[in-house]
Scaffold this active site. Structure first.
Site, short mmCIF file in Angstrom:
data_model
loop_
_atom_site.label_atom_id
_atom_site.label_comp_id
_atom_site.label_asym_id
_atom_site.label_seq_id
_atom_site.Cartn_x
_atom_site.Cartn_y
_atom_site.Cartn_z
N ASP A 93 0.85 -1.19 0.00
CA ASP A 93 0.00 0.00 0.00
C ASP A 93 0.88 1.24 0.00
OD1 ASP A 93 -2.99 0.97 0.67
OD2 ASP A 93 -1.55 2.24 1.75
N ILE A 94 0.63 2.16 -0.92
CA ILE A 94 1.42 3.40 -1.01
C ILE A 94 1.05 4.29 0.18
CG2 ILE A 94 1.94 5.43 -2.39
CD1 ILE A 94 1.19 3.80 -4.87
N GLU A 115 -4.83 2.47 -4.06
CA GLU A 115 -3.37 2.47 -4.05
C GLU A 115 -2.80 1.17 -3.52
OE1 GLU A 115 -4.65 4.62 -0.22
OE2 GLU A 115 -5.39 4.31 -2.25
#
Length: 361
Positions: A231-232, A274
């Protein structure tokens, strides 16, 4: 004219007629073979079948000593699609038009090369191990564009005479080019149905299908299966601070970094927003941790170049889980990786945490 002269002339005419009849029958048989080949080309259902037909079946059906297929592939479409196919002989993929221009120049017409002519070109057009003495080089053209070439070679120097006609070969090259373009379009449609349009990695629908297969195989054959949830970090801040086009560019480039970090057989997909998910078959905990850390560090160190110029920095968090020996569904593995990702976020982000240990990597 004496009777003996007349008889000799009749015998000569008969021999000429017989020769013409034999040539006509040979052309008829050749036409039948070409017709059968064209029907098979039109009916192919996969790129694998098409390549094998052009390089293996053609060689057998027409008594060739060598066959080569060159295909233009500047964007890597074919290089991604073909390596996994079980082909007896693979085509040569070209990243530019240079080799094709060397063969056909501006004319882009079928070339017949006999003994003593363009021997250097014969060496370029065929495998160096081949002993080709004559050849037919067929350009593959679609919508005015040269997309490749098909090469038929013979050890017999008289097989292809530069003075011979090329009607059958021209028709074959046209049909082959149509079949190749059709297969490429079919492959594009297939990939579009299982690929995320922004990042280029697989989409959620494909992952849901493939993950069940990988789970079943891992359980049946008792090999390890690792799952990464990526996950960004602070992605909303990137969108808010730099705009959604910048966020899209970060997603696209992160997808590329993930793909470059994986082996053939590994699976990466955009899970939503994301988030990305990665499956690593036949990979133990140490190997999976190494992959996760490599991806995390690549993202941390990458200058994400924006469309309007400048760069943006980003990091990501990774949750890692291994398939347990008593798992009854893939959902259990996915949930474990998701829990590990939550722990990575809670522990400060930009780190990898494995669910099996609950420790920072």
């Amino acid at each position: 004219m004496t009777p003996s002269d007349a008889q000799a002339q009749i015998q000569d005419l008969r021999r000429q007629l017989q020769s013409l009849l034999e040539a006509a029958h040979a052309n008829e048989r050749k036409l039948d073979r070409f017709d059968a080949l064209e029907r098979r080309l039109v009916a192919v259902s996969s790129m694998e079948e098409l390549v094998n037909l052009l390089l293996v079946d053609c060689r057998a059906d027409f008594g060739l000593d060598a066959a080569e297929l060159w295909l233009l592939d500047p964007d890597g479409e074919l290089s991604r699609a073909l390596p996994s196919l079980p082909m007896v002989k693979a085509p040569q993929l070209l990243d530019n038009h240079g080799p094709l221009k060397d063969i056909f120049g501006a004319a882009r017409t079928t070339r017949l090369i006999g003994p003593g002519h363009d021997e250097a070109l014969l060496r370029k057009a065929f495998d160096p191990q081949a002993t080709v003495r004559s050849a037919a080089l067929l350009p593959l053209i679609r919508q005015g564009l040269l997309i490749g070439s098909l090469h038929f070679g013979a050890n017999d120097p008289e097989r292809y005479d530069a003075a011979s006609g090329t009607k059958f070969l021209d028709r074959l090259s046209a049909i082959a080019a149509i079949a190749i373009e059709s297969m490429l379009n079919r492959e594009r449609l297939r990939r579009a149905g299982m690929t995320d349009g922004l990042t280029g990695v697989h989409n959620r629908r494909y992952f849901d299908h493939r993950s069940l297969i990988e789970f079943s195989q891992a359980v049946r054959h008792r090999y390890p299966l690792a799952c990464l949830f990526l996950d960004i970090d602070h992605f909303k801040a990137i969108n808010d601070g730099h705009g959604h086009p910048a966020g899209d560019e970060v997603l696209r480039q992160v997808g590329g970094l993930i793909q470059r970090s994986l082996r053939t057989g590994d699976l990466a997909a955009r899970y939503g927003g994301e988030e990305f998910v990665v499956l690593l078959p036949r990979t133990d905990l140490a190997g999976a941790r190494e992959v996760a850390e490599r991806i995390r560090q690549m993202v941390q160190e990458a200058p994400f170049v924006m469309p309007e110029g400048g760069t943006v920095s980003a990091t990501l968090s990774a949750g890692l889980a291994m398939l347990s020996s008593d798992a009854t569904s893939f959902a259990e593995l996915l949930s474990a990786a998701d829990r590990a990702l939550y722990e990575a976020k809670r522990a400060g982000r930009n780190r990898t945490i494995a669910d099996t240990e609950g420790e920072t990597a």
